[in-house]
Design an enzyme around this catalytic site. Structure first.
Site, PDB file in Angstrom:
ATOM      1  CB  SER A  25      -1.178   0.005   1.193  1.00  0.00           C
ATOM      2  OG  SER A  25      -0.225  -0.163   2.399  1.00  0.00           O
ATOM      3  N   GLY A  26       1.992   1.316  -0.624  1.00  0.00           N
ATOM      4  CA  GLY A  26       2.737   2.468  -0.831  1.00  0.00           C
ATOM      5  C   GLY A  26       2.061   3.236  -2.099  1.00  0.00           C
ATOM      6  CB  ALA A  28       4.078   0.860  -6.348  1.00  0.00           C
ATOM      7  CE  LYS A  48       6.297  -6.859   5.689  1.00  0.00           C
ATOM      8  NZ  LYS A  48       7.396  -7.765   5.440  1.00  0.00           N
ATOM      9  CB  SER A  55       9.892   3.095   1.361  1.00  0.00           C
ATOM     10  OG  SER A  55      10.791   2.296   1.899  1.00  0.00           O
ATOM     11  CB  THR A  56       5.047   5.786   0.015  1.00  0.00           C
ATOM     12  OG1 THR A  56       5.240   4.566  -1.085  1.00  0.00           O
ATOM     13  CG2 THR A  56       4.576   6.768  -0.492  1.00  0.00           C
ATOM     14  N   GLY A  62      11.516  14.345  -2.544  1.00  0.00           N
ATOM     15  CA  GLY A  62      10.363  14.795  -3.463  1.00  0.00           C
ATOM     16  C   GLY A  62      10.294  13.916  -4.418  1.00  0.00           C
ATOM     17  CD  GLU A 127      16.351  14.935  -4.190  1.00  0.00           C
ATOM     18  OE1 GLU A 127      16.062  14.802  -2.949  1.00  0.00           O
ATOM     19  OE2 GLU A 127      15.722  14.203  -5.023  1.00  0.00           O
ATOM     20  CG  HIS A 248      20.715   8.493   1.212  1.00  0.00           C
ATOM     21  ND1 HIS A 248      21.214   9.661   1.624  1.00  0.00           N
ATOM     22  CD2 HIS A 248      19.765   9.249   0.378  1.00  0.00           C
ATOM     23  CE1 HIS A 248      20.732  10.823   1.387  1.00  0.00           C
ATOM     24  NE2 HIS A 248      19.714  10.618   0.518  1.00  0.00           N
ATOM     25  NE  ARG A 297      20.294   9.679  -3.398  1.00  0.00           N
ATOM     26  CZ  ARG A 297      19.078   9.631  -3.221  1.00  0.00           C
ATOM     27  NH1 ARG A 297      18.604   8.388  -3.306  1.00  0.00           N
ATOM     28  NH2 ARG A 297      18.130  10.800  -3.124  1.00  0.00           N
ATOM     29  CG  HIS A 358      18.228   5.375   0.130  1.00  0.00           C
ATOM     30  ND1 HIS A 358      17.122   5.893   1.104  1.00  0.00           N
ATOM     31  CD2 HIS A 358      17.942   6.214  -0.944  1.00  0.00           C
ATOM     32  CE1 HIS A 358      16.674   6.873   0.644  1.00  0.00           C
ATOM     33  NE2 HIS A 358      16.835   7.107  -0.250  1.00  0.00           N
ATOM     34  CD  GLU A 382      12.635   0.535  -2.908  1.00  0.00           C
ATOM     35  OE1 GLU A 382      12.180   1.372  -2.540  1.00  0.00           O
ATOM     36  OE2 GLU A 382      13.974   0.214  -2.311  1.00  0.00           O
ATOM     37  NE  ARG A 393      16.434   5.943  -5.796  1.00  0.00           N
ATOM     38  CZ  ARG A 393      15.835   6.745  -4.874  1.00  0.00           C
ATOM     39  NH1 ARG A 393      14.623   6.911  -4.891  1.00  0.00           N
ATOM     40  NH2 ARG A 393      16.694   6.911  -3.809  1.00  0.00           N
TER      41      ARG A 393
HETATM   42  C1  LIG Z   1      13.926   7.531   3.872  1.00  0.00           C
HETATM   43  C2  LIG Z   1      13.508   7.394   2.471  1.00  0.00           C
HETATM   44  C3  LIG Z   1      13.482   8.419   1.783  1.00  0.00           C
HETATM   45  C4  LIG Z   1      13.232   8.546   0.383  1.00  0.00           C
HETATM   46  N1  LIG Z   1      13.032   9.469  -0.288  1.00  0.00           N
HETATM   47  C5  LIG Z   1      12.730   9.567  -1.734  1.00  0.00           C
HETATM   48  C6  LIG Z   1      12.348  10.708  -2.213  1.00  0.00           C
HETATM   49  O1  LIG Z   1      12.589  11.863  -1.859  1.00  0.00           O
HETATM   50  N2  LIG Z   1      11.928  10.602  -3.659  1.00  0.00           N
HETATM   51  C7  LIG Z   1      11.742   9.287  -4.291  1.00  0.00           C
HETATM   52  O2  LIG Z   1      11.404   9.273  -5.327  1.00  0.00           O
HETATM   53  N3  LIG Z   1      12.180   8.174  -3.441  1.00  0.00           N
HETATM   54  C8  LIG Z   1      12.394   8.230  -2.222  1.00  0.00           C
HETATM   55  N4  LIG Z   1      12.727   7.162  -1.450  1.00  0.00           N
HETATM   56  C9  LIG Z   1      12.378   5.745  -2.070  1.00  0.00           C
HETATM   57  C10 LIG Z   1      11.007   5.794  -2.258  1.00  0.00           C
HETATM   58  O3  LIG Z   1      10.253   6.241  -1.231  1.00  0.00           O
HETATM   59  C11 LIG Z   1      10.477   4.210  -2.319  1.00  0.00           C
HETATM   60  O4  LIG Z   1      11.190   3.551  -3.443  1.00  0.00           O
HETATM   61  C12 LIG Z   1       9.051   4.364  -2.889  1.00  0.00           C
HETATM   62  O5  LIG Z   1       8.085   4.922  -1.817  1.00  0.00           O
HETATM   63  C13 LIG Z   1       8.599   2.918  -2.989  1.00  0.00           C
HETATM   64  O6  LIG Z   1       7.221   2.764  -2.949  1.00  0.00           O
HETATM   65  P1  LIG Z   1       6.569   1.416  -3.114  1.00  0.00           P
HETATM   66  O7  LIG Z   1       4.909   1.733  -3.200  1.00  0.00           O
HETATM   67  O8  LIG Z   1       7.257   0.534  -4.258  1.00  0.00           O
HETATM   68  O9  LIG Z   1       6.597   0.581  -1.844  1.00  0.00           O
HETATM   69  P2  LIG Z   1       6.614   1.009  -0.346  1.00  0.00           P
HETATM   70  O10 LIG Z   1       6.024   2.321   0.033  1.00  0.00           O
HETATM   71  O11 LIG Z   1       7.798   0.778   0.547  1.00  0.00           O
HETATM   72  O12 LIG Z   1       5.271   0.061   0.100  1.00  0.00           O
HETATM   73  C14 LIG Z   1       5.558  -1.294   0.213  1.00  0.00           C
HETATM   74  C15 LIG Z   1       4.347  -1.741   0.756  1.00  0.00           C
HETATM   75  O13 LIG Z   1       4.168  -3.330   0.707  1.00  0.00           O
HETATM   76  C16 LIG Z   1       3.938  -3.904   1.859  1.00  0.00           C
HETATM   77  N5  LIG Z   1       4.399  -5.117   1.688  1.00  0.00           N
HETATM   78  C17 LIG Z   1       5.786  -5.745   2.077  1.00  0.00           C
HETATM   79  N6  LIG Z   1       5.796  -7.139   2.107  1.00  0.00           N
HETATM   80  C18 LIG Z   1       4.517  -7.274   2.077  1.00  0.00           C
HETATM   81  C19 LIG Z   1       3.968  -8.668   2.153  1.00  0.00           C
HETATM   82  N7  LIG Z   1       4.655  -9.937   2.467  1.00  0.00           N
HETATM   83  N8  LIG Z   1       2.693  -8.630   2.251  1.00  0.00           N
HETATM   84  C20 LIG Z   1       1.734  -7.677   2.385  1.00  0.00           C
HETATM   85  N9  LIG Z   1       2.158  -6.525   2.462  1.00  0.00           N
HETATM   86  C21 LIG Z   1       3.508  -6.228   2.028  1.00  0.00           C
HETATM   87  C22 LIG Z   1       4.524  -2.910   3.020  1.00  0.00           C
HETATM   88  O14 LIG Z   1       3.958  -2.930   4.295  1.00  0.00           O
HETATM   89  C23 LIG Z   1       3.966  -1.823   2.255  1.00  0.00           C
HETATM   90  O15 LIG Z   1       2.830  -1.247   2.377  1.00  0.00           O
HETATM   91  C24 LIG Z   1      13.044   7.342  -0.182  1.00  0.00           C
HETATM   92  C25 LIG Z   1      12.975   6.129   0.610  1.00  0.00           C
HETATM   93  C26 LIG Z   1      13.185   6.205   1.992  1.00  0.00           C
HETATM   94  C27 LIG Z   1      13.088   4.955   2.836  1.00  0.00           C
END
Ligand SMILES: Cc1cc2nc3c(=O)[nH]c(=O)nc-3n(C[C@H](O)[C@H](O)[C@H](O)COP(=O)(O)OP(=O)(O)OC[C@H]3O[C@@H](n4cnc5c(N)ncnc54)[C@H](O)[C@@H]3O)c2cc1C
Length: 557
Positions: A25-26, A28, A48, A55-56, A62, A127, A248, A297, A358, A382, A393
């Site tokens: 639920s990020g 994506a 989960k 991470s979102t 940004g 950045e 990072h 980076r 990171h 991700e 990246r």
């Molecule tokens: C501190 C930090 C700062 C960042 N800053 C930036 C930025 O400024 N700009 C940028 O573009 N990117 C940034 N990033 C990277 C970016 O945040 C992530 O790559 C992006 O948010 C990933 O989104 P996502 O939806 O793929 O995954 P996430 O947002 O990580 O969501 C993953 C989801 O999957 C769920 N999940 C995982 N495993 C399971 C399972 N087995 N069963 C059920 N659910 C599960 C988790 O609970 C979560 O809800 C940063 C990352 C971090 C950690």
């Protein structure tokens, strides 16, 4: 291709049905769910922990898109290709940068509030690796939290999206043709859907985020345990570029024994003019790269690590004292608060910083519609490797990737639905039972895996250091097998399932990193310090062998 391996788990005791099941639920997962609904399909999001725990919500800097005057997708493409060090899929990058600006506008239409100037124009910052101001931000340095807030509000508003929190997804289910047909999961809590169950669906989308928890020091939250990559490997899917983990460069240094998620000091702080200095106050990035502190980076992380080694120091410093209190409070309120919470005041003192894991540039291999090598299984965000990041990246391209490719996945599902190519599926129960159960390591294995990976496969890697990591990981796997053979297996539960996923992903990562005998992007080999295009300008594709071991094969050149 059907699922060859599965986590050891009880037989599902309940079943639910939907059209598209989204795991995670990020940015994506929620964007896929919202867009799938527009096509008239039902969506179920299983996640989960709580909806906003990926991470979102931690993203600070940004989201990158060519929104500013004079900027163009072509310039964004150029910067992305340079950061990717020869391994980006140029067509995937072109898709990202050309569809990106409108995807951000649609995110704004969904309710995300970005920072704007007095005339209402979106404020843009710079950045590392970007030659233009093209990073849109929200709440100063709270971009991810705002995106998460807006998307969570939108999915909660849609009765056609079923949300299941505290649900750990275990494995993929397929039908007799090997098409994804649902998944198994464990729901923590009370009520009808407690314990292990199954969700049947016409298609499955993995949006499980990163794998930072494979290392001791990471910016990633506790849920980032590489579950999606591990599930995909067990399901027979191809995974790629695992060796390219971005460290990072500037994570708040909390002491030599700090473990787990650690606070990030965003690149935007350097974008606004903070300097990196060593203990003597020397700006060591000047002269190393034309962009100095704003070099990509990997260059900054390597330079910090090298300087730390030269000086026998545990960290360097980021000096932003010249910003003054007002700028710190308005532009970087989150970072200011987290530094102060750890006893450091960036207004009056330089911030101690060191690199930490990171971002996973690699992941489950997809095409530009998010399709993996298993029919009906998609990956997004991700967890996926669309080819946009290559060997490294570019900052702030990941939120954008999540948005753009989520929309593309939803569009593909809608198209297939319209064409009658997305029928209901019947789970092949015999095949699911035939998959080999993977023995579970004890929950304490998590810390051991992290130690092994940080010590041998972190910012600095060599054949010797990685052989140590690989041997330690193999021992953990052997012990889990022995306990299962002696009928004393670890209990199937969240901690042991996560440990099994971490162990598989760590083993696959080390195997790929050991095989890539060159230095490229964020993969830095001390024993092979040069980039070697003749042999290595290609991807390593990882799959599981029949015995469940990850094996990496170089792609044809
Ligand atoms: C501190 C930090 C700062 C960042 N800053 C930036 C930025 O400024 N700009 C940028 O573009 N990117 C940034 N990033 C990277 C970016 O945040 C992530 O790559 C992006 O948010 C990933 O989104 P996502 O939806 O793929 O995954 P996430 O947002 O990580 O969501 C993953 C989801 O999957 C769920 N999940 C995982 N495993 C399971 C399972 N087995 N069963 C059920 N659910 C599960 C988790 O609970 C979560 O809800 C940063 C990352 C971090 C950690």
């Amino acid at each position: 291709m059907s699922v060859t391996h599965r986590l050891t788990a009880p037989t599902p005791g309940w079943t639910a049905t939907t059209d598209v099941v989204v795991v995670g639920s990020g940015v994506a997962g929620l964007t896929v769910a919202l867009n799938v609904r527009k096509a008239g399909l039902r969506a179920m999001v299983v996640t989960k922990a709580m909806l906003d725990e990926g991470s979102t919500r931690w993203a600070q800097g940004g989201i990158a898109a060519a929104l500013g005057e004079g900027d163009t997708p072509e310039q964004h493409l150029d910067d992305t290709l340079v950061a990717g060090a020869g391994l980006c899929d140029e067509e995937a990058v072109r898709t990202l940068v050309t569809e990106g600006p409108d995807a951000v506008r649609r995110l704004i239409a969904t309710g995300a509030l970005f920072d704007r100037d007095e005339d209402g124009e979106i404020l843009l910052t710079r950045e590392g690796g970007h030659h233009r101001r093209r990073i849109a931000h929200a709440g100063g340095d709270a971009t991810g939290a705002e995106i998460s807030r807006a998307l969570v509000a939108a999915v909660r508003d849609d009765p056609g999206i079923e949300l299941i929190e505290h649900a750990l997804v275990l494995d993929l289910l397929t039908d007799a043709e090997g098409h994804a047909a649902g998944l198994t999961l464990h729901v923590m809590g009370e009520g009808q859907r407690d314990g292990v169950g199954a969700v049947r669906a016409r298609a499955v989308v993995l949006a499980t985020g990163g794998m930072g928890q494979v290392f001791s020091a990471t910016t990633n939250p506790a849920v980032s345990t590489g579950d999606g990559v591990a599930l995909a490997l067990r399901a027979g899917a191809a995974v790629t570029d695992l060796e390219f983990v971005q460290f990072h460069p500037t994570v708040l240094w909390l002491g030599p024994d700090a473990e787990g998620q650690q606070p990030l000091v965003s690149e935007a702080v350097r974008g606004e003019g903070a300097y990196l200095v060593d203990a003597d106050g020397v700006r060591f990035m000047v002269g190393q790269h034309e962009l100095a502190e704003l070099a990509p980076r990997d260059i900054v992380a390597k330079a910090i690590t090298r300087r730390m080694q030269e000086q026998g120091a545990e960290h360097m410093f980021l000096d932003g004292r010249h910003f003054g209190a007002e700028m710190w409070e308005h532009r970087f309120p989150t970072i200011l608060a987290s530094c102060r919470a750890h006893g450091i005041d960036p207004v009056t003192a330089p911030i101690p910083v060191a690199p930490a894991a990171h971002y996973a540039s690699g992941g489950v291999r997809t095409d530009r519609l998010g399709r993996t090598s298993v029919p009906g299984l998609y990956a997004c965000g991700e967890v996926a490797c669309t080819g946009v990041h290559g060997a490294n990246r570019l900052a702030s391209n990941s939120l954008l990737e999540g948005l753009v490719f989520a929309e593309r996945i939803a569009a593909d599902l809608a198209e297939r639905h319209r064409a009658g190519e997305l029928p209901e599926r019947t789970v092949d129960v015999a095949a699911a039972r035939a998959a080999q159960p993977v023995p579970l390591p004890p929950s304490e294995a998590r810390a051991e895996i992290q130690r092994l990976m940080s010590r041998g496969a972190g910012v600095l890697r060599s054949a010797v250091s990685m052989a140590d990591s690989a041997a330690g990981l193999a021992l953990l796997a052997e012990q889990a097998h022995a306990h299962m053979a002696e009928e004393k297996p670890a209990d199937p539960r969240v901690e042991t399932w996560e440990a099994a996923n971490l162990l598989l992903v760590a083993t696959a990562l080390v195997a790929a990193a050991a095989q890539r005998e060159e230095t490229r992007g964020c993969h830095w080999r001390e024993d092979f310090p040069e980039r070697d295009d003749a042999h290595w300008r290609r991807h390593l594709i990882t799959t599981l062998t029949a015995s469940g071991d990850p094996v990496s094969t170089p792609e044809e050149q």
